[in-house]
Design a protein around this motif. Structure first.
Motif, mmCIF file in Angstrom:
data_model
loop_
_atom_site.group_PDB
_atom_site.id
_atom_site.type_symbol
_atom_site.label_atom_id
_atom_site.label_comp_id
_atom_site.label_asym_id
_atom_site.label_seq_id
_atom_site.Cartn_x
_atom_site.Cartn_y
_atom_site.Cartn_z
ATOM 1 N N GLU A 138 161.309 36.173 24.060
ATOM 2 C CA GLU A 138 161.200 36.806 25.379
ATOM 3 C C GLU A 138 159.725 37.079 25.721
ATOM 4 O O GLU A 138 159.294 36.856 26.855
ATOM 5 C CB GLU A 138 162.000 38.105 25.411
ATOM 6 C CG GLU A 138 162.035 38.782 26.750
ATOM 7 C CD GLU A 138 162.859 38.053 27.802
ATOM 8 O OE1 GLU A 138 162.617 38.295 28.995
ATOM 9 O OE2 GLU A 138 163.725 37.234 27.437
ATOM 10 N N SER A 139 158.971 37.554 24.728
ATOM 11 C CA SER A 139 157.557 37.854 24.994
ATOM 12 C C SER A 139 156.783 36.589 25.318
ATOM 13 O O SER A 139 155.884 36.605 26.166
ATOM 14 C CB SER A 139 156.933 38.598 23.802
ATOM 15 O OG SER A 139 156.847 37.754 22.676
ATOM 16 N N ARG A 140 157.131 35.494 24.675
ATOM 17 C CA ARG A 140 156.462 34.220 24.970
ATOM 18 C C ARG A 140 156.789 33.764 26.391
ATOM 19 O O ARG A 140 155.922 33.238 27.097
ATOM 20 C CB ARG A 140 156.863 33.157 23.957
ATOM 21 C CG ARG A 140 156.192 33.357 22.618
ATOM 22 C CD ARG A 140 156.564 32.284 21.618
ATOM 23 N NE ARG A 140 155.828 32.474 20.378
ATOM 24 C CZ ARG A 140 156.277 32.139 19.192
ATOM 25 N NH1 ARG A 140 157.467 31.579 19.061
ATOM 26 N NH2 ARG A 140 155.546 32.357 18.117
ATOM 27 N N MET A 141 158.046 33.954 26.807
ATOM 28 C CA MET A 141 158.429 33.574 28.172
ATOM 29 C C MET A 141 157.687 34.420 29.203
ATOM 30 O O MET A 141 157.412 33.959 30.311
ATOM 31 C CB MET A 141 159.944 33.716 28.364
ATOM 32 C CG MET A 141 160.720 32.597 27.698
ATOM 33 S SD MET A 141 162.453 32.519 28.182
ATOM 34 C CE MET A 141 163.113 33.951 27.374
ATOM 35 N N LEU A 142 157.340 35.652 28.823
ATOM 36 C CA LEU A 142 156.599 36.533 29.723
ATOM 37 C C LEU A 142 155.093 36.294 29.656
ATOM 38 O O LEU A 142 154.331 36.898 30.406
ATOM 39 C CB LEU A 142 156.892 38.004 29.386
ATOM 40 C CG LEU A 142 158.302 38.485 29.697
ATOM 41 C CD1 LEU A 142 158.545 39.867 29.101
ATOM 42 C CD2 LEU A 142 158.522 38.514 31.206
ATOM 43 N N GLY A 143 154.682 35.437 28.725
ATOM 44 C CA GLY A 143 153.266 35.117 28.603
ATOM 45 C C GLY A 143 152.463 36.119 27.786
ATOM 46 O O GLY A 143 151.236 36.141 27.861
ATOM 47 N N LEU A 144 153.156 36.970 27.016
ATOM 48 C CA LEU A 144 152.431 37.925 26.169
ATOM 49 C C LEU A 144 151.892 37.207 24.944
ATOM 50 O O LEU A 144 152.563 36.352 24.367
ATOM 51 C CB LEU A 144 153.362 39.049 25.703
ATOM 52 C CG LEU A 144 153.925 39.983 26.771
ATOM 53 C CD1 LEU A 144 154.875 40.985 26.131
ATOM 54 C CD2 LEU A 144 152.814 40.704 27.500
ATOM 55 N N ASN A 145 150.689 37.581 24.519
ATOM 56 C CA ASN A 145 150.164 37.015 23.283
ATOM 57 C C ASN A 145 150.512 37.947 22.118
ATOM 58 O O ASN A 145 151.058 39.038 22.307
ATOM 59 C CB ASN A 145 148.656 36.750 23.386
ATOM 60 C CG ASN A 145 147.846 38.019 23.594
ATOM 61 O OD1 ASN A 145 148.167 39.081 23.063
ATOM 62 N ND2 ASN A 145 146.783 37.911 24.375
ATOM 63 N N TYR A 146 150.167 37.510 20.926
ATOM 64 C CA TYR A 146 150.520 38.260 19.712
ATOM 65 C C TYR A 146 149.947 39.679 19.732
ATOM 66 O O TYR A 146 150.642 40.643 19.419
ATOM 67 C CB TYR A 146 150.027 37.500 18.475
ATOM 68 C CG TYR A 146 150.290 38.210 17.176
ATOM 69 C CD1 TYR A 146 151.571 38.238 16.630
ATOM 70 C CD2 TYR A 146 149.266 38.867 16.497
ATOM 71 C CE1 TYR A 146 151.832 38.903 15.438
ATOM 72 C CE2 TYR A 146 149.519 39.528 15.301
ATOM 73 C CZ TYR A 146 150.800 39.538 14.782
ATOM 74 O OH TYR A 146 151.038 40.196 13.605
ATOM 75 N N ALA A 147 148.703 39.810 20.142
ATOM 76 C CA ALA A 147 148.055 41.125 20.161
ATOM 77 C C ALA A 147 148.760 42.064 21.133
ATOM 78 O O ALA A 147 148.978 43.252 20.819
ATOM 79 C CB ALA A 147 146.579 40.986 20.524
ATOM 80 N N GLU A 148 149.121 41.551 22.297
ATOM 81 C CA GLU A 148 149.830 42.385 23.277
ATOM 82 C C GLU A 148 151.196 42.826 22.751
ATOM 83 O O GLU A 148 151.603 43.971 22.931
ATOM 84 C CB GLU A 148 149.999 41.626 24.594
ATOM 85 C CG GLU A 148 148.685 41.386 25.319
ATOM 86 C CD GLU A 148 148.828 40.416 26.479
ATOM 87 O OE1 GLU A 148 148.164 40.649 27.509
ATOM 88 O OE2 GLU A 148 149.593 39.433 26.352
ATOM 89 N N LEU A 149 151.887 41.900 22.100
ATOM 90 C CA LEU A 149 153.204 42.223 21.547
ATOM 91 C C LEU A 149 153.087 43.264 20.436
ATOM 92 O O LEU A 149 153.849 44.230 20.406
ATOM 93 C CB LEU A 149 153.891 40.956 21.022
ATOM 94 C CG LEU A 149 155.260 41.142 20.392
ATOM 95 C CD1 LEU A 149 156.253 41.722 21.399
ATOM 96 C CD2 LEU A 149 155.774 39.818 19.848
ATOM 97 N N THR A 150 152.122 43.091 19.534
ATOM 98 C CA THR A 150 151.974 44.067 18.440
ATOM 99 C C THR A 150 151.512 45.420 18.968
ATOM 100 O O THR A 150 151.937 46.457 18.446
ATOM 101 C CB THR A 150 151.013 43.553 17.346
ATOM 102 O OG1 THR A 150 149.757 43.215 17.931
ATOM 103 C CG2 THR A 150 151.600 42.364 16.615
ATOM 104 N N ASP A 151 150.679 45.418 20.003
ATOM 105 C CA ASP A 151 150.261 46.691 20.614
ATOM 106 C C ASP A 151 151.468 47.425 21.196
ATOM 107 O O ASP A 151 151.614 48.641 21.030
ATOM 108 C CB ASP A 151 149.221 46.460 21.717
ATOM 109 C CG ASP A 151 147.846 46.094 21.179
ATOM 110 O OD1 ASP A 151 147.608 46.282 19.964
ATOM 111 O OD2 ASP A 151 147.014 45.609 21.978
ATOM 112 N N MET A 152 152.333 46.670 21.861
ATOM 113 C CA MET A 152 153.524 47.263 22.451
ATOM 114 C C MET A 152 154.450 47.817 21.352
ATOM 115 O O MET A 152 154.947 48.937 21.459
ATOM 116 C CB MET A 152 154.278 46.211 23.271
ATOM 117 C CG MET A 152 155.486 46.758 24.015
ATOM 118 S SD MET A 152 156.405 45.473 24.898
ATOM 119 C CE MET A 152 155.213 45.012 26.138
ATOM 120 N N LEU A 153 154.633 47.046 20.302
ATOM 121 C CA LEU A 153 155.477 47.482 19.187
ATOM 122 C C LEU A 153 154.901 48.735 18.529
ATOM 123 O O LEU A 153 155.622 49.702 18.264
ATOM 124 C CB LEU A 153 155.623 46.362 18.160
ATOM 125 C CG LEU A 153 156.456 46.690 16.926
ATOM 126 C CD1 LEU A 153 157.895 47.008 17.301
ATOM 127 C CD2 LEU A 153 156.407 45.532 15.941
#
Length: 126
Positions: free
Chosen positions: A102-117
């Motif tokens: 889902e994050s890839r479909m939204l265009g989030l990169n790894y850093a953005e995803l880990t920051d959110m988590l």
């Protein structure tokens, strides 16, 4: 056993029951051999459908957390806690894969995803 049902939660009622009983078992509050309320009794206590309660018990049985014996009731299984934990970890991995997709479909990169988590994880600890 104290189960709380939220009518405002987006989670189905049977899933709320499963999650709470699973947590009680994994935390050791419900040990092997502990009898669970009958399907009818739990449905009456929670003021929900017997079908909903039956579905929750069937899910717990599929996960190996409880055993149901016709005419006797449902009991916490004697399953090894490590086995149960391993099953839960597999389910968590599947959910994380869905989140990654889902994050890839939204265009989030790894850093953005880990920051959110990290933000959500720390928020839950407060």
């Amino acid at each position: 056993m104290n189960i709380l049902i939220s009518s405002t939660s987006g989670e189905p009622i049977y899933a709320q029951i499963v999650a709470q009983i699973r947590q009680l078992i994994l935390q050791g509050e419900l040990v092997s051999g502990t009898p669970l309320p009958s399907i009818r009794q739990l449905a009456k206590e929670l003021q929900i459908s017997v079908i909903t309660t039956k579905r929750a018990y069937e899910e717990l049985e599929r996960e190996g957390l409880i055993n149901s014996i016709v005419g006797k009731g449902s009991f916490v299984s004697g399953a090894d806690q490590e086995f149960i934990k391993e099953q839960r970890l597999r389910m968590l991995e599947l959910k994380l894969k869905e989140i990654i997709d889902e994050s890839r479909m939204l265009g989030l990169n790894y850093a953005e995803l880990t920051d959110m988590l990290k933000l959500l994880y720390e928020e839950e600890q407060e």
